[in-house]
Design a protein around this motif. Structure first.
Motif, mmCIF file in Angstrom:
data_model
loop_
_atom_site.group_PDB
_atom_site.id
_atom_site.type_symbol
_atom_site.label_atom_id
_atom_site.label_comp_id
_atom_site.label_asym_id
_atom_site.label_seq_id
_atom_site.Cartn_x
_atom_site.Cartn_y
_atom_site.Cartn_z
ATOM 1 N N LYS A 1 0.946 -1.249 0.083
ATOM 2 C CA LYS A 1 -0.192 -0.230 -0.279
ATOM 3 C C LYS A 1 0.978 1.511 0.041
ATOM 4 C CE LYS A 1 -3.833 1.990 2.714
ATOM 5 N NZ LYS A 1 -5.042 2.310 3.526
ATOM 6 N N VAL A 2 1.722 1.136 0.490
ATOM 7 C CA VAL A 2 2.473 2.050 1.112
ATOM 8 C C VAL A 2 3.697 2.393 -0.618
ATOM 9 C CG1 VAL A 2 4.993 3.164 1.951
ATOM 10 C CG2 VAL A 2 3.294 2.519 3.293
ATOM 11 N N SER A 3 3.893 1.478 -1.408
ATOM 12 C CA SER A 3 4.545 1.670 -2.061
ATOM 13 C C SER A 3 3.220 1.920 -3.852
ATOM 14 C CB SER A 3 4.810 0.480 -2.851
ATOM 15 O OG SER A 3 5.458 -0.168 -4.216
ATOM 16 N N VAL A 4 1.934 1.919 -3.058
ATOM 17 C CA VAL A 4 1.236 2.529 -4.733
ATOM 18 C C VAL A 4 0.837 3.903 -4.585
ATOM 19 C CG1 VAL A 4 -1.740 2.605 -4.808
ATOM 20 C CG2 VAL A 4 0.222 0.510 -4.685
ATOM 21 N N ILE A 5 1.250 4.467 -2.615
ATOM 22 C CA ILE A 5 0.686 6.071 -2.897
ATOM 23 C C ILE A 5 1.959 6.457 -3.477
ATOM 24 C CG2 ILE A 5 0.861 7.516 -0.823
ATOM 25 C CD1 ILE A 5 -0.927 5.390 0.904
ATOM 26 N N GLU A 6 3.203 5.507 -3.342
ATOM 27 C CA GLU A 6 4.982 6.352 -3.510
ATOM 28 C C GLU A 6 4.666 6.634 -5.501
ATOM 29 O OE1 GLU A 6 7.580 4.998 -0.124
ATOM 30 O OE2 GLU A 6 7.793 3.949 -2.240
ATOM 31 N N GLU A 7 3.587 5.721 -5.624
ATOM 32 C CA GLU A 7 3.456 5.339 -7.415
ATOM 33 C C GLU A 7 2.729 7.001 -7.503
ATOM 34 O OE1 GLU A 7 2.628 2.805 -11.302
ATOM 35 O OE2 GLU A 7 2.305 1.795 -9.120
ATOM 36 N N VAL A 8 1.485 6.971 -6.955
ATOM 37 C CA VAL A 8 0.635 8.275 -7.190
ATOM 38 C C VAL A 8 1.597 9.002 -7.157
ATOM 39 C CG1 VAL A 8 -1.178 9.294 -6.499
ATOM 40 C CG2 VAL A 8 -1.684 6.669 -6.663
ATOM 41 N N ASP A 9 2.155 8.969 -6.103
ATOM 42 C CA ASP A 9 3.497 10.518 -5.998
ATOM 43 C C ASP A 9 3.792 10.324 -6.804
ATOM 44 O OD1 ASP A 9 3.610 13.019 -3.599
ATOM 45 O OD2 ASP A 9 6.450 12.175 -4.649
ATOM 46 N N SER A 10 4.647 10.109 -7.236
ATOM 47 C CA SER A 10 5.711 9.909 -8.584
ATOM 48 C C SER A 10 5.518 10.529 -10.231
ATOM 49 C CB SER A 10 6.350 9.009 -8.532
ATOM 50 O OG SER A 10 5.963 7.680 -9.269
ATOM 51 N N LEU A 11 4.309 10.220 -10.108
ATOM 52 C CA LEU A 11 3.391 10.245 -11.470
ATOM 53 C C LEU A 11 2.501 11.819 -10.868
ATOM 54 C CD1 LEU A 11 1.739 6.708 -12.077
ATOM 55 C CD2 LEU A 11 4.136 8.429 -13.123
ATOM 56 N N LEU A 12 2.292 12.279 -10.091
ATOM 57 C CA LEU A 12 1.360 13.263 -9.669
ATOM 58 C C LEU A 12 1.653 14.283 -10.301
ATOM 59 C CD1 LEU A 12 -0.963 14.289 -7.501
ATOM 60 C CD2 LEU A 12 0.415 15.479 -6.525
ATOM 61 N N PRO A 13 2.710 15.156 -11.348
ATOM 62 C CA PRO A 13 3.550 15.659 -11.680
ATOM 63 C C PRO A 13 2.616 15.879 -13.404
ATOM 64 C CG PRO A 13 5.354 15.405 -11.248
ATOM 65 C CD PRO A 13 4.385 14.654 -10.438
ATOM 66 N N GLU A 14 2.084 15.141 -13.827
ATOM 67 C CA GLU A 14 1.685 14.946 -14.784
ATOM 68 C C GLU A 14 0.218 15.665 -14.368
ATOM 69 O OE1 GLU A 14 2.640 13.356 -17.732
ATOM 70 O OE2 GLU A 14 4.437 13.044 -16.347
ATOM 71 N N VAL A 15 -0.477 15.303 -13.427
ATOM 72 C CA VAL A 15 -1.660 15.902 -12.935
ATOM 73 C C VAL A 15 -1.087 17.305 -12.750
ATOM 74 C CG1 VAL A 15 -3.503 16.423 -11.323
ATOM 75 C CG2 VAL A 15 -2.152 13.988 -12.125
ATOM 76 N N LEU A 16 -0.120 18.068 -11.772
ATOM 77 C CA LEU A 16 -0.043 18.766 -12.027
ATOM 78 C C LEU A 16 0.011 20.073 -12.434
ATOM 79 C CD1 LEU A 16 1.802 18.343 -8.666
ATOM 80 C CD2 LEU A 16 -0.426 19.642 -8.305
#
Length: 398
Positions: free
Chosen positions: A306-321
């Motif tokens: 679950k930690v890893s999935v959250i980290e994956e989302v965080d790493s991709l967040l610049p695509e949204v920002l």
């Protein structure tokens, strides 16, 4: 909302990490979200309003349906939607007023008849499709037309079409292993439609058990979330929003269809969903993006995954920002702490970034959200916060 909503050019993104909320494994420890390395979310939190949303009511653990209905601004107690309806809509079925739908879990039972695995070892979709084809070929339930459709992996949906049916029925899923499946019971035994529907469902289970008897893993079915098609006010009529949904799992597509959102063809994985957002960003003013793996990891009791999935989302967040939405919210529909291996009643972390926030924290996590500007609030208020921050609500009163 109907009276105050106005059409503007501003854009809203609601990013939902299913089952985001968590708990420490040990006293004094960190939750999954707090333990994750999330530099992008933490930086975003420094300019955002934070809070903890309450999906239904204090101490009440929500299912995924009520959890999302609250996120979309619907009172989940008033608008009760059977999970079967969501699954049916999610796989593209068109429901009529005579259709009764129920979610199926392919499951495993031992030689004594007790459930040993509620998800049949999480069989792959290829196996689930084969089993659905087997059921459709051999089922013969009188007094109703019965259709089974595959949903994803061990999940499927059954629709009974006939006159005089009712969704007021109990589930067969005992919710834990080591117990026998339950019979379908009418909520009111004096109600003719409920009795007829319970009989049809129990006959379906009986025949399914006979058809699946020789299967190694999925040798039984569990039925849950009986329901018939409800009438919900759409996003367009309530919020004047041209809303789109990006989700991989059929149930969440069903929720989006129920709210009147346009379903977008998602790419592979989380990165694929964000790519779809980028491709369609000019076409809509509201986007619901659903991330499922956080919830699956929590239900499996896998803290690190679950930690890893959250980290994956965080790493991709610049695509949204990089798309510069006017309002970006990051939250979950409920908590799924790995410690509990199940949904929970705990407050769900909520982050709202816009030009009109009052930041109070340096990072995104449960404890930071508990002390945030928004405090603890009902999830059905989220749409109000999103609309207000997007300047899509007129002033109330003189």
């Amino acid at each position: 909302m109907r009276e105050l909503s106005v059409k503007t050019e501003s854009k809203i993104v609601l990013l939902v990490l299913d089952g985001l909320g968590g708990l420490p494994l040990e006293p004094g420890g960190e939750t999954e979200l707090e333990a994750a390395s999330t530099p992008n979310l933490d930086e975003l939190a420094k300019r955002s309003d934070l809070g903890l949303s309450r999906p239904v009511a204090a101490g009440v653990t929500p299912g995924s349906g009520p959890g999302h209905l609250g996120l979309f601004g619907y009172d989940p107690v008033r608008y009760v939607v059977g999970r079967g309806v969501l699954s049916a809509l999610g796989v593209g079925m068109e429901l009529t007023g005579n259709d009764l739908a129920a979610r199926i879990n392919f499951a495993s039972k031992d030689s004594s008849g007790k459930i040993s695995d509620r998800r049949a070892g999480r069989i792959p979709s290829e196996e689930g499709i084969r089993l659905v084809d087997l059921l459709n070929a051999k089922l013969d339930v009188e007094d109703a037309e019965v259709t089974v459709r595959h949903e994803k992996e061990y999940r499927a949906v059954v629709v009974f079409r006939g006159e005089g049916l009712s969704g007021h029925l109990s589930d067969t899923d005992p919710q834990r292993t080591g117990l026998e499946a339950l019979p379908v019971e009418p909520e009111d035994s004096s109600n003719v439609a409920q009795r007829k529907s319970a009989h049809l469902a129990n006959e379906f289970v009986k025949q399914a058990n006979e058809i699946l008897a020789d299967e190694e893993a999925a040798n039984t079915v569990l039925l849950r979330g009986f329901g018939m098609h409800p009438a919900l006010p759409s996003f367009e009529e309530t919020y004047r929003l041209d809303a789109a949904a990006i989700a991989a799992y059929p149930m969440y597509k069903g929720l989006a269809r129920l709210a009147g959102m346009e379903l977008k063809k998602e790419g592979e994985g989380i990165a694929g969903e964000f790519a779809t957002l980028k491709e369609s960003f000019a076409d809509h003013d509201f986007f619901f993006i659903h991330i499922k793996p956080t919830d699956a990891a929590g239900e499996d009791g896998d803290f690190e995954r679950k930690v890893s999935v959250i980290e994956e989302v965080d790493s991709l967040l610049p695509e949204v920002l990089g798309l510069e939405p006017d309002v970006l919210a990051v939250t979950g529909d409920h908590g799924t702490p790995s410690k509990m291996r199940a949904h929970s009643w705990h407050g769900v972390p909520f982050l709202l970034a816009s030009s009109y926030t009052l930041p109070t924290a340096e990072r995104f996590g449960e404890r930071a959200c508990a002390g945030g500007t928004l405090g603890v609030f009902p999830a059905e208020e989220i749409m109000g916060y999103l609309m207000g921050n997007a300047m899509k609500l007129n002033k109330f009163g003189a």
